[in-house]
Design an enzyme around this catalytic site. Structure first.
Site, PDB file in Angstrom:
ATOM      1  N   CYS A   1      75.399  52.675  -8.453  1.00  0.00           N
ATOM      2  CA  CYS A   1      75.670  52.013  -9.033  1.00  0.00           C
ATOM      3  C   CYS A   1      74.636  50.866  -9.157  1.00  0.00           C
ATOM      4  CB  CYS A   1      76.920  52.283  -9.652  1.00  0.00           C
ATOM      5  SG  CYS A   1      77.034  50.332  -9.612  1.00  0.00           S
TER       6      CYS A   1
ATOM      7  N   CYS B   1      76.599  60.883 -14.439  1.00  0.00           N
ATOM      8  CA  CYS B   1      77.816  58.911 -14.289  1.00  0.00           C
ATOM      9  C   CYS B   1      76.542  58.414 -14.585  1.00  0.00           C
ATOM     10  CB  CYS B   1      77.245  58.627 -12.660  1.00  0.00           C
ATOM     11  SG  CYS B   1      77.413  57.365 -12.359  1.00  0.00           S
TER      12      CYS B   1
ATOM     13  N   SER C   1      85.752  53.834 -15.761  1.00  0.00           N
ATOM     14  CA  SER C   1      86.313  52.963 -14.316  1.00  0.00           C
ATOM     15  C   SER C   1      86.017  51.320 -15.447  1.00  0.00           C
ATOM     16  CB  SER C   1      85.505  53.364 -13.608  1.00  0.00           C
ATOM     17  OG  SER C   1      85.593  52.555 -12.155  1.00  0.00           O
TER      18      SER C   1
ATOM     19  N   SER D   1      88.981  49.624 -10.369  1.00  0.00           N
ATOM     20  CA  SER D   1      88.928  49.459  -8.910  1.00  0.00           C
ATOM     21  C   SER D   1      88.984  48.408  -8.108  1.00  0.00           C
ATOM     22  CB  SER D   1      87.261  48.797  -8.391  1.00  0.00           C
ATOM     23  OG  SER D   1      86.405  50.154 -10.132  1.00  0.00           O
ATOM     24  N   LEU D   2      89.798  49.229  -7.555  1.00  0.00           N
ATOM     25  CA  LEU D   2      91.357  48.185  -6.315  1.00  0.00           C
ATOM     26  C   LEU D   2      90.283  47.624  -5.606  1.00  0.00           C
ATOM     27  CD1 LEU D   2      94.091  47.112  -7.274  1.00  0.00           C
ATOM     28  CD2 LEU D   2      94.971  49.028  -5.332  1.00  0.00           C
TER      29      LEU D   2
ATOM     30  N   CYS E   1      77.594  45.117  -4.770  1.00  0.00           N
ATOM     31  CA  CYS E   1      77.245  45.781  -5.759  1.00  0.00           C
ATOM     32  C   CYS E   1      76.279  45.085  -6.029  1.00  0.00           C
ATOM     33  CB  CYS E   1      78.359  45.712  -6.926  1.00  0.00           C
ATOM     34  SG  CYS E   1      77.192  46.311  -8.285  1.00  0.00           S
TER      35      CYS E   1
ATOM     36  N   CYS F   1      80.678  42.258  -8.582  1.00  0.00           N
ATOM     37  CA  CYS F   1      81.066  42.104  -7.176  1.00  0.00           C
ATOM     38  C   CYS F   1      80.104  41.741  -6.234  1.00  0.00           C
ATOM     39  CB  CYS F   1      81.497  43.950  -7.289  1.00  0.00           C
ATOM     40  SG  CYS F   1      82.820  43.960  -8.804  1.00  0.00           S
TER      41      CYS F   1
ATOM     42  N   GLU G   1      69.771  53.588 -15.608  1.00  0.00           N
ATOM     43  CA  GLU G   1      70.285  54.702 -14.292  1.00  0.00           C
ATOM     44  C   GLU G   1      71.338  55.200 -14.721  1.00  0.00           C
ATOM     45  OE1 GLU G   1      70.088  52.182 -11.404  1.00  0.00           O
ATOM     46  OE2 GLU G   1      71.717  52.747 -10.568  1.00  0.00           O
TER      47      GLU G   1
ATOM     48  N   GLY H   1      77.415  48.076 -14.794  1.00  0.00           N
ATOM     49  CA  GLY H   1      77.806  48.250 -15.651  1.00  0.00           C
ATOM     50  C   GLY H   1      79.572  47.899 -15.949  1.00  0.00           C
ATOM     51  N   GLU H   2      79.994  47.244 -16.773  1.00  0.00           N
ATOM     52  CA  GLU H   2      81.862  47.350 -16.566  1.00  0.00           C
ATOM     53  C   GLU H   2      81.718  47.371 -18.091  1.00  0.00           C
ATOM     54  OE1 GLU H   2      84.485  46.886 -15.466  1.00  0.00           O
ATOM     55  OE2 GLU H   2      85.247  47.045 -17.206  1.00  0.00           O
TER      56      GLU H   2
ATOM     57  N   CYS I   1      75.198  43.588 -14.822  1.00  0.00           N
ATOM     58  CA  CYS I   1      76.410  43.000 -15.079  1.00  0.00           C
ATOM     59  C   CYS I   1      77.409  41.610 -14.177  1.00  0.00           C
ATOM     60  CB  CYS I   1      77.655  44.328 -14.553  1.00  0.00           C
ATOM     61  SG  CYS I   1      79.352  44.293 -13.967  1.00  0.00           S
TER      62      CYS I   1
END
Ligand code: SAH
Ligand code: SF4
Length: 370
Positions: free
Chosen positions: A358, A125, A216, A239-240, A139, A136, A112, A184-185, A132
């Site tokens: 996402c 984006c 990111s 991403s904290l 997510c 997380c 996407e 994704g990362e 991924c």
């Protein structure tokens, strides 16, 4: 691609790439296109013409490159492929200026891409992986684990295609802002992502300024060090989501491998080396990381850093237990951070009705067909 009857023999048989291993044009740099042009014994300016078709004119096939002779097109198609993503679905938000695109890749996987309209510009984006591996807890992208990395051509084609659609729709706001915050990362697919953003940035590519391209990461520490050495001006977001290890590990499992102390050291090294300011992302999750203590920890962690903080209201994912705190609580949290001296922005909620966070559209699609 069409095999033509009038096809001429390639000038040098040995130069031909074996079938099935042809490079994808939309993932090639100008020097790489130049090499192909050279192998075909064509004048150097052809490389610029081909790059222009591939990146600026959004050609859907080599055959569309009408300022190349038919025999040259056939020969090019022999050496390289042009397989655009297939648009599957487009949904426009009723509430916000957001449009979400679902694309199908060659192997049937879906990714996407989200277009976010602003008053003068459009932000896109883009996704970098199918699924991924980081997982997380809040997510949608991490729910099914990693399916595969996307190629640079697939990553770049999201920009090429949406840019074309925006133009065809008569929207005169250019896409001049790219956030690599889709599925994704990005730093786990480092080589393909770096290649893609370089193409998106290059004059002969999409020509979008490096400072308008944001990567990111959830905090892949070794890759942050690697990125610091790249001598590039891209923006970095981290991403904290929590300012103590216990809370962060409970929502970002990668924190077990790279706890906050290591992550912050890498981030400070990045800023020190590149002079680029990092933006920390903080998704607000009710009862998880929105307590007064969390704000205090965050102030303590970041107050000495030259950085920005972006608070993101959580976009609820079906089947997951997380919620966004109410507006009153979000404001109180932001006030506590400001009082502690942090500079912050609060992201607007956008496109909740089209699953605009996402991984959500792909998830909805697979649930629909599954
Ligand atoms: N993997 C990278 C980039 C993609 S995610 C990363 O994690 O940074 C981009 C951002 O969206 C991250 O900050 C992520 O935590 C956040 N995000 C993921 N799911 C979300 C949701 N449902 N609502 C709001 N933000 C979300
Ligand atoms: Fe992966 Fe980013 Fe989602 Fe975490 S937030 S699972 S790193 S896409």
């Amino acid at each position: 691609m069409t095999a033509q009857k009038t096809r001429q023999k390639p000038k040098n048989q040995a130069d031909r790439k074996p079938e099935g291993r042809k490079p994808e044009l939309r993932g090639l740099t100008l020097p790489e296109i130049s090499r192909i042009v050279d192998e075909m014994n064509e004048p150097a300016y052809r490389a610029g013409q081909i790059a222009s078709w591939v990146y600026k004119k959004a050609a859907g096939s080599v055959d569309e490159m009408t300022n190349l002779s038919k025999s040259l097109r056939t020969e090019l198609a022999d050496r390289a492929s042009l397989n655009p993503l297939t648009p599957v679905r487009r949904s426009k938000s009723r509430h916000g200026p957001t449009t979400k695109y679902l694309f199908e890749l060659q192997d049937g996987q879906k990714v996407e891409t989200v277009l976010i309209g602003g008053s003068r510009r459009n932000t896109l984006c883009i996704s970098t992986q199918v699924g991924c591996a980081i997982g997380c807890r809040f997510c949608a992208s991490g729910l099914e684990g990693l399916v595969r990395n996307m190629t640079s051509a697939e990553i770049v084609d999201q920009v090429v295609q949406v840019k074309q659609q925006v133009m065809l729709a008569g929207d005169d706001r250019p896409i001049n802002n790219i956030v690599v915050m889709g599925m994704g990362e990005p730093l786990a697919n480092y080589r393909q992502v770096l290649r893609a953003v370089r193409i998106i940035n290059a004059d002969w590519g999409l020509g979008i300024g490096a400072r308008k391209i944001t990567l990111s990461t959830s905090g892949l520490v070794p890759k942050i060090y690697q990125l610091a050495e790249e001598k590039i001006q891209f923006e970095l977001s981290v991403s904290l989501h929590a300012a103590d290890d216990r809370t962060r590990t409970s929502i970002v499992p990668l924190n077990r491998r790279f706890p906050l102390k290591q992550l912050m050291k890498a981030c400070r090294h990045y800023t020190g080396t590149t002079d680029r300011i990092i933006t920390y992302e903080y998704v607000l999750l009710k009862g998880v990381n929105d307590r007064f203590q969390d704000a205090e920890n965050l102030v303590k962690l970041l107050k000495k850093d030259k950085c920005k903080l972006n608070l993101i209201p959580y976009n609820q994912v079906q089947g997951l237990p997380y919620e966004t705190p109410d507006e009153h609580r979000r404001t109180a949290f932001a006030d506590a951070l400001r009082a502690g001296g942090l500079q912050l922005t609060i992201r607007r909620e956008r496109g909740r009705d089209i699953d605009a966070a996402c991984g959500q559209l792909r998830l909805a699609e697979s649930r629909r067909s599954g």
